[in-house]
Design a protein around this motif. Sequence first.
Motif, PDB file in Angstrom:
ATOM      1  N   LEU A  35      42.113  24.174  33.280  1.00 38.03           N
ATOM      2  CA  LEU A  35      43.152  24.946  33.957  1.00 38.03           C
ATOM      3  C   LEU A  35      44.528  24.313  33.922  1.00 38.03           C
ATOM      4  O   LEU A  35      45.483  24.892  34.423  1.00 38.03           O
ATOM      5  CB  LEU A  35      42.741  25.203  35.412  1.00 38.03           C
ATOM      6  N   LYS A  40      48.824  27.359  30.641  1.00 37.03           N
ATOM      7  CA  LYS A  40      47.629  27.675  31.411  1.00 37.03           C
ATOM      8  C   LYS A  40      47.921  28.512  32.648  1.00 37.03           C
ATOM      9  O   LYS A  40      46.998  28.951  33.307  1.00 37.03           O
ATOM     10  CB  LYS A  40      46.889  26.397  31.816  1.00 37.03           C
ATOM     11  N   ARG A  43      48.310  33.724  32.996  1.00 36.53           N
ATOM     12  CA  ARG A  43      47.657  34.815  33.724  1.00 36.53           C
ATOM     13  C   ARG A  43      48.190  34.933  35.153  1.00 36.53           C
ATOM     14  O   ARG A  43      48.552  36.035  35.572  1.00 36.53           O
ATOM     15  CB  ARG A  43      46.130  34.638  33.682  1.00 36.53           C
ATOM     16  N   ILE A  68      41.123  35.932  38.632  1.00 29.79           N
ATOM     17  CA  ILE A  68      41.311  36.012  37.178  1.00 29.79           C
ATOM     18  C   ILE A  68      41.136  34.628  36.545  1.00 29.79           C
ATOM     19  O   ILE A  68      40.453  34.487  35.522  1.00 29.79           O
ATOM     20  CB  ILE A  68      42.690  36.613  36.849  1.00 29.79           C
ATOM     21  N   GLU A  69      41.716  33.605  37.140  1.00 26.70           N
ATOM     22  CA  GLU A  69      41.581  32.255  36.600  1.00 26.70           C
ATOM     23  C   GLU A  69      40.149  31.749  36.710  1.00 26.70           C
ATOM     24  O   GLU A  69      39.675  31.032  35.836  1.00 26.70           O
ATOM     25  CB  GLU A  69      42.540  31.289  37.294  1.00 26.70           C
ATOM     26  N   HIS A  72      38.245  33.311  33.938  1.00 30.21           N
ATOM     27  CA  HIS A  72      38.630  32.609  32.713  1.00 30.21           C
ATOM     28  C   HIS A  72      37.927  31.257  32.631  1.00 30.21           C
ATOM     29  O   HIS A  72      37.403  30.888  31.574  1.00 30.21           O
ATOM     30  CB  HIS A  72      40.143  32.413  32.664  1.00 30.21           C
ATOM     31  N   THR A  75      34.271  31.700  31.678  1.00 28.86           N
ATOM     32  CA  THR A  75      34.066  32.004  30.266  1.00 28.86           C
ATOM     33  C   THR A  75      34.374  30.783  29.407  1.00 28.86           C
ATOM     34  O   THR A  75      33.702  30.538  28.406  1.00 28.86           O
ATOM     35  CB  THR A  75      34.914  33.203  29.800  1.00 28.86           C
ATOM     36  N   PHE A  76      35.338  29.968  29.805  1.00 29.66           N
ATOM     37  CA  PHE A  76      35.642  28.725  29.097  1.00 29.66           C
ATOM     38  C   PHE A  76      34.454  27.784  29.197  1.00 29.66           C
ATOM     39  O   PHE A  76      34.018  27.196  28.225  1.00 29.66           O
ATOM     40  CB  PHE A  76      36.892  28.076  29.698  1.00 29.66           C
TER      41      PHE A  76
END
Length: 81
Positions: A35, A40, A43, A68-69, A72, A75-76
């Motif tokens: 992050l 970064k 978003r 949202i982060e 993310h 998924t990362f």
Amino acid sequence: MVEPHEPFLEAVSQRLQQQITEFDPGIEAYAEYALTGQGKQLRPLLVALSARATGKCHDQHVTVAVIIETVHLATFWCTTT
């Protein structure tokens, strides 16, 4: 362009840090790596810009940016493990 949104972005960062630590302190270092860094906060910045385009930023917008982060980050995390 980012400067007026610094308080919003800082609030998002603080809330993300809190969420990650409460969820699993063991992934804190990995989450911080994922992050941080240049670009970064794109978003969360888009959330702030959208909120300001339609009115003012509120705490609910910080929550949306954190969600949202977090998605993310998940998924990362899934693609790197």
